[in-house]
Design a protein around this motif. Structure first.
Motif, PDB file in Angstrom:
ATOM      1  N   ASN A   1      45.512  14.693  40.585  1.00  0.00           N
ATOM      2  CA  ASN A   1      44.238  14.766  39.810  1.00  0.00           C
ATOM      3  C   ASN A   1      42.824  14.379  40.892  1.00  0.00           C
ATOM      4  O   ASN A   1      41.687  14.476  40.121  1.00  0.00           O
ATOM      5  N   ASN A   2      43.037  13.843  41.953  1.00  0.00           N
ATOM      6  CA  ASN A   2      41.764  13.666  42.621  1.00  0.00           C
ATOM      7  C   ASN A   2      41.177  15.058  42.949  1.00  0.00           C
ATOM      8  O   ASN A   2      41.411  16.142  43.363  1.00  0.00           O
ATOM      9  N   ALA A   3      39.877  14.827  42.551  1.00  0.00           N
ATOM     10  CA  ALA A   3      38.888  15.836  42.591  1.00  0.00           C
ATOM     11  C   ALA A   3      38.730  16.442  44.174  1.00  0.00           C
ATOM     12  O   ALA A   3      38.577  17.734  44.407  1.00  0.00           O
ATOM     13  N   GLU A   4      38.713  15.532  45.269  1.00  0.00           N
ATOM     14  CA  GLU A   4      38.500  15.983  46.478  1.00  0.00           C
ATOM     15  C   GLU A   4      39.763  16.792  47.050  1.00  0.00           C
ATOM     16  O   GLU A   4      39.569  17.776  47.813  1.00  0.00           O
ATOM     17  N   ILE A   5      40.943  16.348  46.597  1.00  0.00           N
ATOM     18  CA  ILE A   5      42.201  17.026  47.058  1.00  0.00           C
ATOM     19  C   ILE A   5      42.226  18.624  46.382  1.00  0.00           C
ATOM     20  O   ILE A   5      42.197  19.575  46.999  1.00  0.00           O
ATOM     21  N   ARG A   6      41.727  18.451  45.082  1.00  0.00           N
ATOM     22  CA  ARG A   6      41.759  19.790  44.397  1.00  0.00           C
ATOM     23  C   ARG A   6      40.781  21.061  44.853  1.00  0.00           C
ATOM     24  O   ARG A   6      41.007  21.845  45.361  1.00  0.00           O
ATOM     25  N   ALA A   7      39.623  20.117  45.298  1.00  0.00           N
ATOM     26  CA  ALA A   7      38.434  20.861  46.096  1.00  0.00           C
ATOM     27  C   ALA A   7      39.068  21.662  47.483  1.00  0.00           C
ATOM     28  O   ALA A   7      38.892  22.842  47.768  1.00  0.00           O
ATOM     29  N   ALA A   8      39.796  20.602  48.188  1.00  0.00           N
ATOM     30  CA  ALA A   8      40.422  20.968  49.383  1.00  0.00           C
ATOM     31  C   ALA A   8      41.489  22.206  49.183  1.00  0.00           C
ATOM     32  O   ALA A   8      41.720  23.087  50.059  1.00  0.00           O
ATOM     33  N   GLY A   9      42.286  22.072  48.269  1.00  0.00           N
ATOM     34  CA  GLY A   9      43.239  22.805  47.572  1.00  0.00           C
ATOM     35  C   GLY A   9      42.557  24.086  47.376  1.00  0.00           C
ATOM     36  O   GLY A   9      43.279  25.472  47.821  1.00  0.00           O
ATOM     37  N   ASN A  10      41.398  24.319  46.804  1.00  0.00           N
ATOM     38  CA  ASN A  10      40.831  25.738  46.349  1.00  0.00           C
ATOM     39  C   ASN A  10      40.366  26.264  47.735  1.00  0.00           C
ATOM     40  O   ASN A  10      40.264  27.398  47.684  1.00  0.00           O
ATOM     41  N   GLU A  11      39.885  25.455  48.777  1.00  0.00           N
ATOM     42  CA  GLU A  11      39.458  26.034  49.916  1.00  0.00           C
ATOM     43  C   GLU A  11      40.359  26.716  50.597  1.00  0.00           C
ATOM     44  O   GLU A  11      40.323  27.716  51.447  1.00  0.00           O
ATOM     45  N   ARG A  12      41.590  26.023  50.546  1.00  0.00           N
ATOM     46  CA  ARG A  12      42.828  26.496  51.417  1.00  0.00           C
ATOM     47  C   ARG A  12      43.373  27.709  50.826  1.00  0.00           C
ATOM     48  O   ARG A  12      43.615  28.732  51.557  1.00  0.00           O
ATOM     49  N   LEU A  13      43.084  28.043  49.540  1.00  0.00           N
ATOM     50  CA  LEU A  13      43.517  29.072  48.695  1.00  0.00           C
ATOM     51  C   LEU A  13      42.532  30.145  49.161  1.00  0.00           C
ATOM     52  O   LEU A  13      42.897  31.400  49.275  1.00  0.00           O
ATOM     53  N   ALA A  14      41.326  29.820  49.285  1.00  0.00           N
ATOM     54  CA  ALA A  14      40.157  30.680  49.585  1.00  0.00           C
ATOM     55  C   ALA A  14      40.432  31.343  50.788  1.00  0.00           C
ATOM     56  O   ALA A  14      40.341  32.636  51.325  1.00  0.00           O
ATOM     57  N   ALA A  15      40.744  30.395  52.034  1.00  0.00           N
ATOM     58  CA  ALA A  15      41.292  30.825  53.321  1.00  0.00           C
ATOM     59  C   ALA A  15      42.370  31.826  53.302  1.00  0.00           C
ATOM     60  O   ALA A  15      42.467  32.818  54.231  1.00  0.00           O
ATOM     61  N   GLN A  16      43.431  31.742  52.498  1.00  0.00           N
ATOM     62  CA  GLN A  16      44.588  32.473  52.573  1.00  0.00           C
ATOM     63  C   GLN A  16      44.309  33.820  52.187  1.00  0.00           C
ATOM     64  O   GLN A  16      44.828  34.773  52.635  1.00  0.00           O
ATOM     65  N   HIS A  17      43.151  33.874  50.910  1.00  0.00           N
ATOM     66  CA  HIS A  17      42.898  35.292  50.524  1.00  0.00           C
ATOM     67  C   HIS A  17      41.814  36.137  51.471  1.00  0.00           C
ATOM     68  O   HIS A  17      41.688  37.169  51.324  1.00  0.00           O
ATOM     69  N   ARG A  18      41.398  35.500  52.738  1.00  0.00           N
ATOM     70  CA  ARG A  18      40.549  36.173  53.385  1.00  0.00           C
ATOM     71  C   ARG A  18      41.612  36.734  54.570  1.00  0.00           C
ATOM     72  O   ARG A  18      40.841  37.471  55.224  1.00  0.00           O
ATOM     73  N   VAL A  19      42.767  36.420  54.683  1.00  0.00           N
ATOM     74  CA  VAL A  19      43.576  36.927  55.872  1.00  0.00           C
ATOM     75  C   VAL A  19      43.690  38.459  55.674  1.00  0.00           C
ATOM     76  O   VAL A  19      43.532  39.044  56.632  1.00  0.00           O
ATOM     77  N   LEU A  20      44.133  38.929  54.464  1.00  0.00           N
ATOM     78  CA  LEU A  20      44.744  40.461  54.333  1.00  0.00           C
ATOM     79  C   LEU A  20      43.299  41.238  54.510  1.00  0.00           C
ATOM     80  O   LEU A  20      43.216  42.109  55.277  1.00  0.00           O
ATOM     81  N   PRO A  21      42.287  40.949  53.840  1.00  0.00           N
ATOM     82  CA  PRO A  21      41.119  41.825  54.116  1.00  0.00           C
ATOM     83  C   PRO A  21      40.680  41.988  55.486  1.00  0.00           C
ATOM     84  O   PRO A  21      39.958  43.031  55.697  1.00  0.00           O
TER      85      PRO A  21
END
Length: 427
Positions: free
Chosen positions: A44-64
């Motif tokens: 539930n921590n908002a800071e952790i969720r934000a960091a998780g979304n940043e990690r997900l965004a970085a993963q999606h930048r690899v293939l392109p």
């Protein structure tokens, strides 16, 4: 809810269990409560969720990053005479379709994808570092709240003892064996205890608000009630902890990823000295001649390259920049390693000192101070010591008990800090 059910079970058996089993039950309840709180913060921590979304965004930048650019499709009419709208008058007038594709020099796409992959790896380590830091803050707030709760319990217990002393002094004063000053001193100390309870309640609400924030709960949610503090053994030796930290601390692993990324960036910048290609295929459709003769359609294939001639003003600085970024990452890694070693030694010293202090209070200071109170109380009843001595001994016990609780809290907070420094996994 699961924690509440377990607490009911623990309390049910607690009073009928031997002393060792009671201590073990308290420790198990505290460990389970902390595990539940850690899991809740990760969810539930908002800071952790934000960091998780940043990690997900970085993963999606690899293939392109390793994909070709979109091909270009073009259509039009070429070689049409200005003075005529008839496409079949001139032999070279045609309707044209073209398809072109930019192709980087071999190796560039792979390097771009590897750079993006290292970026994603670094962001993933940053996410884990964020999780560990939030969990450290959560545990610190938890143990501070436990210390405040224990202090309030001790103050309240001391208040009850002072109320007993007040009754004794009033009884002695009523029969002419004591003085009114003794009664007034007892009342003054009771007022001080009430004031201390007010201060502790303010501290409790402040820490509870921080704990609620870290857990990601609503502002009006009820903060958890910590289990009684407990001590433990001295931490693992520094050398073993430092080795573990260098191996698994996310912050250091992220800097290693940045060093590797910079190495790939240097290779990519050097690849920029080589040209890229633009391959183009065209097809031209021609109409029949004015007298009805058929014209052949035309096709064309061209390859264009850029000319990397601006080395001193464009490409050399990019290589120098990549080298500087790599050296910066290496220096940052060394600086963070040195800072980690310093902080780890400090926290180990704090944990060892807290453990030694807690044991000294438990085995020597507190038993002796409590005996002094019992002795002075018995002596006061028979007029062998004054009331001030009795009060002083009782307040000394309170101060020692609070110091003991502070040592236990400091020990547990040091362990939480050590867990962060060595990168102890939480998920």
């Amino acid at each position: 809810m699961r924690f509440l059910i377990l607490c009911v079970a623990v309390v049910t058996t607690f009073l009928h269990a031997p002393l060792g089993a009671q201590v073990l039950a308290r420790e198990n309840a505290r460990d389970l409560q902390l595990q539940e709180l850690v899991a809740e913060a990760i969810r539930n921590n908002a800071e952790i969720r934000a960091a998780g979304n940043e990690r997900l965004a970085a993963q999606h930048r690899v293939l392109p990053a390793g994909a070709l650019e979109d091909p270009m499709l073009e259509a039009g009419v070429i070689n049409a005479p200005l003075r005529s709208q008839i496409f079949r008058r001139e032999d070279m007038t045609m309707k044209m379709l073209g398809l072109s594709q930019k192709i980087p020099f071999p190796g560039k796409l792979d390097l771009r994808q590897e750079v993006a992959a290292k970026d994603s790896e670094s962001v993933a380590h940053a996410y884990q570092e964020t999780v560990n830091r939030v969990i450290r803050d959560l545990k610190t707030a938890y143990f501070e709240l436990a210390f405040v709760a224990e202090s309030a319990r001790l103050v309240d217990k001391n208040k009850q003892a002072l109320e007993q002393f007040l009754k004794i002094s009033e009884s002695r004063y009523s029969v002419g064996q004591g003085s009114q000053a003794d009664v007034l001193k007892a009342q003054t100390q009771l007022s001080r205890m009430n004031d201390e309870l007010i201060k502790l309640d303010r501290e409790r609400r402040t820490i509870a608000a921080e704990l609620t924030r870290l857990l990601g709960r609503r502002f009006d949610a009820i903060a958890p009630v910590p289990v009684v503090l407990r001590g433990g053994d001295a931490p693992i030796p520094f050398e073993m902890l430092m080795e573990t930290a260098l191996r698994q601390r996310p912050q250091l692993q992220g800097l290693k990823s940045l060093v590797d990324r910079s190495g790939k960036s240097i290779e990519l910048a050097r690849k920029d000295y080589y040209p890229d290609f633009d391959v183009k295929f065209t097809y031209g459709q021609r109409d029949k001649t004015p007298d009805g003769m058929r014209r052949d359609d035309l096709v064309g294939v061209t390859v264009a390259i850029n000319l990397p001639v601006r080395r001193e003003t464009r490409r050399d600085p990019r290589v120098a920049e990549a080298i500087a970024m790599r050296d910066q990452a290496i220096d940052l890694y060394q600086a963070q390693s040195n800072e980690l070693a310093s902080k780890l030694r400090q926290q180990l010293a704090t944990a060892e000192q807290s453990t030694a202090s807690a044991r000294l209070y438990e085995t020597g200071i507190l038993p002796q101070a409590r005996l002094a109170v019992e002795s002075s109380l018995a002596a006061y009843r028979v007029n062998r010591v004054d009331f001030l001595t009795l009060l002083d001994n009782q307040m000394t016990v309170l101060n020692f008990e609070i110091s003991h609780a502070a040592a236990l809290s400091g020990y547990n907070k040091s362990l939480a800090e050590i867990d962060l420094l060595i990168g102890k996994p939480t998920i």
